[in-house]
Design a protein around this motif. Structure first.
Motif, PDB file in Angstrom:
ATOM      1  N   VAL A 134       0.845  -1.195   0.000  1.00 62.31           N
ATOM      2  CA  VAL A 134       0.000   0.000   0.000  1.00 62.31           C
ATOM      3  C   VAL A 134       0.878   1.241   0.000  1.00 62.31           C
ATOM      4  O   VAL A 134       0.692   2.164  -0.806  1.00 62.31           O
ATOM      5  N   ILE A 135       1.847   1.259   0.892  1.00 63.58           N
ATOM      6  CA  ILE A 135       2.693   2.451   1.020  1.00 63.58           C
ATOM      7  C   ILE A 135       3.493   2.682  -0.258  1.00 63.58           C
ATOM      8  O   ILE A 135       3.497   3.778  -0.828  1.00 63.58           O
ATOM      9  N   SER A 166      -2.830   7.123   3.132  1.00 60.76           N
ATOM     10  CA  SER A 166      -2.253   5.812   2.806  1.00 60.76           C
ATOM     11  C   SER A 166      -1.556   5.201   4.021  1.00 60.76           C
ATOM     12  O   SER A 166      -1.596   3.981   4.205  1.00 60.76           O
ATOM     13  N   MET A 171       1.133   3.595  -3.161  1.00 60.50           N
ATOM     14  CA  MET A 171       0.615   4.949  -3.047  1.00 60.50           C
ATOM     15  C   MET A 171       1.700   5.971  -3.343  1.00 60.50           C
ATOM     16  O   MET A 171       1.428   7.032  -3.904  1.00 60.50           O
ATOM     17  N   TYR A 213       4.618   4.279  11.676  1.00 63.29           N
ATOM     18  CA  TYR A 213       3.421   4.977  11.214  1.00 63.29           C
ATOM     19  C   TYR A 213       3.281   6.308  11.929  1.00 63.29           C
ATOM     20  O   TYR A 213       3.004   7.339  11.311  1.00 63.29           O
ATOM     21  N   SER A 222       8.211   2.670   3.606  1.00 66.63           N
ATOM     22  CA  SER A 222       8.045   1.273   3.191  1.00 66.63           C
ATOM     23  C   SER A 222       9.342   0.491   3.423  1.00 66.63           C
ATOM     24  O   SER A 222       9.309  -0.676   3.823  1.00 66.63           O
ATOM     25  N   LEU A 259      -3.340  12.694   0.978  1.00 63.05           N
ATOM     26  CA  LEU A 259      -3.359  11.303   0.500  1.00 63.05           C
ATOM     27  C   LEU A 259      -2.246  10.490   1.153  1.00 63.05           C
ATOM     28  O   LEU A 259      -2.417   9.303   1.429  1.00 63.05           O
ATOM     29  N   ALA A 260      -1.118  11.134   1.405  1.00 62.75           N
ATOM     30  CA  ALA A 260      -0.011  10.413   2.051  1.00 62.75           C
ATOM     31  C   ALA A 260      -0.431   9.955   3.432  1.00 62.75           C
ATOM     32  O   ALA A 260      -0.208   8.795   3.829  1.00 62.75           O
ATOM     33  N   VAL A 317      -4.342   3.689   5.972  1.00 65.21           N
ATOM     34  CA  VAL A 317      -4.815   2.419   5.387  1.00 65.21           C
ATOM     35  C   VAL A 317      -3.824   1.306   5.707  1.00 65.21           C
ATOM     36  O   VAL A 317      -4.200   0.209   6.142  1.00 65.21           O
ATOM     37  N   ALA A 318      -2.533   1.608   5.522  1.00 64.43           N
ATOM     38  CA  ALA A 318      -1.515   0.591   5.812  1.00 64.43           C
ATOM     39  C   ALA A 318      -1.588   0.185   7.279  1.00 64.43           C
ATOM     40  O   ALA A 318      -1.485  -1.000   7.619  1.00 64.43           O
ATOM     41  N   LEU A 376       7.250   8.489   1.970  1.00 62.93           N
ATOM     42  CA  LEU A 376       6.528   7.213   1.939  1.00 62.93           C
ATOM     43  C   LEU A 376       7.442   6.071   1.508  1.00 62.93           C
ATOM     44  O   LEU A 376       7.365   4.969   2.057  1.00 62.93           O
TER      45      LEU A 376
END
Lengths: 485, 501
Positions: free
Chosen positions: A22-23, A52, A26, A89, A122, A48-49, A55-56, A118
């Motif tokens: 996801v990361i 994401s 994105m 995170y 990751s 959006l960053a 979400v992750a 991002l």
């Protein structure tokens, strides 16, 4: 899919790396989004960053505790990696939030900034989950390369460019050393998997000079990543030159990731050879505490001072590794968790001080802050006391936990050195309090606060106080997350 | 009695501090602080009244789970020793607010908040029965005290504040290491009562004793760890000096009683003679230094070093008279030295000088003030009928039982005390009014006036205790008999299982 490939991984393995995908995905997508959105709507990219990351984090939460080992044992989802990902995170979101206004002030408001953050995130996540020296190396490079670019992001600043240059050269050098160490380990044990290395160390006779050399290489390579003495030389320059939010990010994120890897490698892969690496790590730890804290006293730039202070903090955290117990591991994890809040908090205030022509990066710039901006000064005071390890703040509990782990293993001497060095460290933290409260302000303060920054400061402050007064839950969490030895 | 009395006493000042955050008017802030600490003191009275003197057990116990991961509990309780200091601290809190009423003009809110937080931490130290909780309160005191000295202090306040902070931090951080070592040695507990029962090897006792000793010796402060004290006193505002002299110094000796004697009795006995020797050095050296001072605050600061020498000596005599005398003298010193600092603060507000040479007119121009000062000077030098006499004579009894020649030294110390106190009083009250002018100003033209109502209340409250203890010490000694008896049993019992060397 042919059978040879299928032997290495199954489609289910991709589920395990869903948060990382996801990361990274994105990050790629955001590059395009950045081109698509008009200049006036640039806040879409950071939004959006953050989304994401959220979400992750949600995927990680759903996957937590599954204990899956994927890709033929190269990647694992255990409590340990979950705990570190939680730190990453938090650090990533905080770093994005504190950057919002800052990068506009510095006129570096480019979408790539968040994309690079991002990508680095990751990489850090892969580091935390890697159980094979190769996955770990992959994660390490993925986490570091974007940061090299971010350090030099202030294109117009010579300091920033110089810092990036130094950082990338020394970083490449240390990666090479690390790789050499990995290759020696591979040569001695015939594997790069940590569990297999451990097994080979138990059964085979690998305690030769070559193995010692390999250990030294690994200590040097990882020592560079955590900025431990004597591999810390890059840190002050890189910290000072980098955009301040990146400094904060580096000190809390990639550093924590490096700790995740060090503990994984030394306590899982090389644990049978504890006796042969314990002294080396202890030496780095003591050196970091002594050199970091004493050099910090001499600094006039707050970013350099915090750089040396972070060298000192790396020393304390390394002591938990020296203890070589599950408690020690948990103490390091708790320390890094707390450090993320203290560090982001204090850098948040340093970022606030950067407004228009006011650079706010000298310690003397804080003179009299307590008079003009009471709440900011109070927050700074609490972060400083927490960094110094004075109760009832989280910094105290973190140090206390490391001391507990050390003394439990009978390493009282190290605990005494650490205790004395924290008294030394108190001096330079308290000196800022003194400047803020006990001197008259030289000029008017202008603070660049923004909603994102205030949000970070409030959360960090709440965490520093709450973890200081009621740390029980997170201590248990760290204990639970530590992998068994 | 109510089950949360101790918690209420400790956290009421914190509550008061939170209320202060929302008040703007300086006058209202002073009143809120005064009322908070007044109520706090009022709460300490039922504590004293409800205390059962027939047992040495802990009373008003409160215990709740706090950090189960480390077996740490929120554990409060007082015995016959600590109850007196909870009372003393609560009492001096009120005096501190009164003393700062006019002396603190800038940042009143911040000052009162620091004072209230300080008060909470000090009360917490005396009531903690969990060592982790104890350490938390112990270190938490550093922050407000650092600010009180550093922000509201005299011209050289920054240096003194940092010196105070680093000295005490360096001292106590080693205690933290010792504490953790105890935790593991006694089977993963910070419960002080359990730690007292546990048997430790002799070598272990020696090491941990030394770690604790440094922390407490810095706080007392014992010779040669005393150099931070005169600096801190001279620069601190009056309330800061009262807290320092009245309560903070007692924490060191309280630590000896609570930890060293009970947990490491063998090590304590092993080190008793050297400690008595440095106590004697402190008594004599402090007295001589006091005699040489021209600055009033320095004089009283050095007299504290001398007086604290009596107390540490009394503690390490290991007999009933010595220890009871020491505890009573801790209480007395809290009263009289605070009163002396208050007196100095009162006159300093008028004249802005602390040089004895600038005075000499107190008896003629401010007679009421001079009378108060005289009473406290007598109490400090141990005049019969005042509290100081009882404490010193008990310590002397104790010393006589142990080793008679100690008496000679004690006598010299008492004589020295009389010398510097009378020297100070003569300088203040009856000195040649060198400038020879009359009227209502001092030699620098400052207007001086006698004590006002607020100051008189504070001084009278302190005087009550001077004579109460002086004429009826049993009211105070009665609290400690059982606890001290138990303490001596613990301190004289051999604890180590063979030579663990």
């Amino acid at each position: 899919m042919n059978s040879e490939v299928a032997a290495f991984f199954s489609p289910g393995d991709f589920l395990a790396i869903l948060p990382e995908m996801v990361i990274a995905g994105m990050a790629c997508l955001l590059l395009l989004v950045d081109i698509a959105v008009p200049r006036t709507k640039k806040c879409v990219v950071p939004a959006l960053a953050v989304l994401s990351v959220a979400v992750a984090a949600w995927f990680s939460y759903e996957l937590a505790g599954s204990g899956v080992s994927a890709f033929s044992g190269m990647f694992v989802l255990d409590g340990y990696s979950d705990f570190f990902k939680l730190i990453f995170y938090i650090v990533a979101v905080f770093a994005i939030l504190v950057s919002l206004r800052y990068i506009r002030t510095e006129e570096i408001d480019l979408g790539e900034y968040y994309v690079l953050l991002l990508f680095s995130l990751s990489g850090m996540m892969i580091m935390a989950s890697g159980t094979d020296l190769l996955t770990i190396y992959l994660g390490l490079e993925l986490a570091s390369l974007p940061v090299y670019a971010l350090v030099g992001f202030l294109q117009k600043s010579r300091k920033s460019n110089e810092a990036a240059m130094k950082y990338i050269i020394l970083g490449a050098f240390s990666s090479a050393i690390l790789l050499y160490g990995i290759s020696l380990i591979y040569g001695l044990t015939g594997t790069t998997q940590l569990a297999a290395i451990s097994a080979a160390l138990v059964t085979g006779d690998v305690n030769g000079p070559l193995f010692t050399l390999a250990v030294i290489m690994l200590v040097a390579g990882f020592g560079f990543k955590v900025a431990g003495f004597p591999f810390h030389m890059w840190a002050p320059d890189a910290y000072e030159g980098a955009p301040t939010p990146i400094t904060a990010f580096m000190a809390a994120g990639p550093k924590a990731a490096a700790f995740a890897v060090i503990m994984r490698v030394f306590l899982e892969g090389l644990y049978p050879a504890y006796d042969s690496w314990q002294m080396a790590i202890a030496a780095v730890a003591v050196g970091s505490m002594v050199v970091g804290n004493i050099t910090a006293i001499l600094q006039t730039s707050i970013k350099r001072m915090l750089a040396f202070s972070s060298v000192g903090h790396a020393g304390y955290a390394l002591l938990g590794l020296v203890a070589g117990s599950e408690e020690g591991m948990a103490s390091v994890m708790f320390y890094l968790f707390v450090y993320a809040f203290m560090n982001l908090g204090i850098f948040g205030i340093v970022i606030m001080m950067r407004k228009d022509s006011q650079s706010g990066d000298q310690i003397s710039h804080y003179t009299g802050l307590g008079k003009s901006n009471r709440l900011t000064a109070l927050a700074m005071l609490i972060f400083l006391f927490s960094l110094a390890g004075i109760p009832p703040t989280a910094g105290f509990i973190a140090k206390f936990y490391v001391f507990m782990a050390l003394i439990n293993k009978g390493m009282v001497g190290l605990a005494v050195i650490a205790a004395l060095m924290s008294a030394v460290a108190a001096y330079y933290y308290i000196r800022i309090v003194m400047l803020m409260y006990m001197r008259e302000p030289e000029k008017e303060f202008a603070l660049a606060s923004s909603r994102g920054l205030l949000c970070v400061l409030i959360i960090a402050l709440a965490a520093v106080v709450a973890l200081g007064v009621y740390p029980g839950y997170f201590i248990d969490l760290a204990r639970y997350a530590a992998f068994p030895l | 009695m109510s089950g949360h009395l101790l918690s209420s006493i400790i956290f009421l000042p914190v509550l008061g501090a939170l209320v202060l955050l929302f008040i703007k008017d300086a006058r209202a802030i002073r009143w809120v602080a005064l009322v908070t600490l007044g109520v706090d003191f009022a709460l300490a009275i039922p504590l004293l009244k409800g205390f059962d003197v027939s047992t040495h057990g802990m009373q008003f116990v409160e215990r709740h789970a706090w950090i189960p991961s480390w077996n740490i509990t929120y554990y409060l309780g007082v015995d016959g020793i600590s109850v007196l200091f909870v009372f003393l601290t609560a009492f001096l809190g009120v005096i501190c607010v009164l003393a700062s009423w006019k002396a603190i003009e800038k940042k009143v809110k911040e000052f009162m908040i620091a004072l209230l937080i300080m008060q909470a931490a000090m009360l917490g130290v005396f009531s903690s029965l969990d060592m982790f909780l104890f350490y938390l309160f112990w270190e938490a005191m550093l922050i407000p005290m650092y600010l009180i000295i550093g922000v509201w202090g005299g011209p050289n306040r920054v240096y003194s504040a940092i010196k105070f902070f680093l000295y005490t931090l360096a001292g106590s951080i080693l205690m933290l290491v010792g504490m953790i070592a105890l935790y593991f040695a006694a089977g993963n507990t910070f419960d002080m009562l359990v730690l007292m029962e546990h048997k430790y090897t002799f070598a272990f006792q020696i090491w941990v004793f030394m770690a604790f000793f440094v922390a407490f010796a810095v706080k007392v402060p014992m010779f040669p760890f005393h150099t931070w004290l005169p600096d801190a006193h001279v620069e601190a505002p009056t309330a800061g000096s009262i807290i320092l002299a009245g309560v903070l110094l007692k924490m060191g000796t309280y630590g000896f009683l609570r930890f060293c004697l009970t947990m490491f009795p063998d090590a304590s006995r092993f080190f008793a003679t050297p400690i008595i020797v440095i106590s004697i050095v402190a008594i004599i050296y402090g007295a001589f230094l006091a005699l040489a001072q021209k600055d009033l605050k320095k004089l009283v600061a050095y007299s504290s070093i001398s007086h604290m020498g009596f107390i540490t000596m009394g503690i390490f005599l290991f007999n009933k008279n010595g220890i009871e005398g020491a505890i009573l003298q801790m209480f007395n010193h809290g009263i009289t030295t605070s009163a002396l600092f208050l007196c100095i603060g009162i006159i300093y507000e008028r004249t802005h000088t602390r040089d004895i040479g600038d005075y000499g007119w107190a008896a003629s121009r401010v007679p009421v003030y001079a009378t108060f000062l005289f009473i406290f000077a007598l109490a400090s030098l141990g005049f019969p009928g005042t509290n100081g006499f009882i404490g010193e004579i008990l310590i002397a009894f104790g010393a006589y039982e142990v080793y008679k020649p100690y008496l000679i030294v004690l006598l010299m110390g008492i004589l020295g005390g009389a010398a510097y106190m009378l020297y100070m009083y003569k300088g203040m009250a009856f000195g040649a009014d060198s400038h020879g002018h009359d009227g209502h100003g001092d030699s620098h033209g400052h207007k001086v006036w006698d004590v006002d109502f607020r100051e008189a209340i504070a001084l009278l409250a302190l005087i009550v205790f001077v004579f109460w203890v002086g004429f009826h010490p049993e009211d105070f000694l009665g609290y400690m008999h059982e606890s001290v008896g138990n303490l001596i049993n613990q301190a004289t019992a051999s604890k180590f299982e063979g030579l663990g060397l």
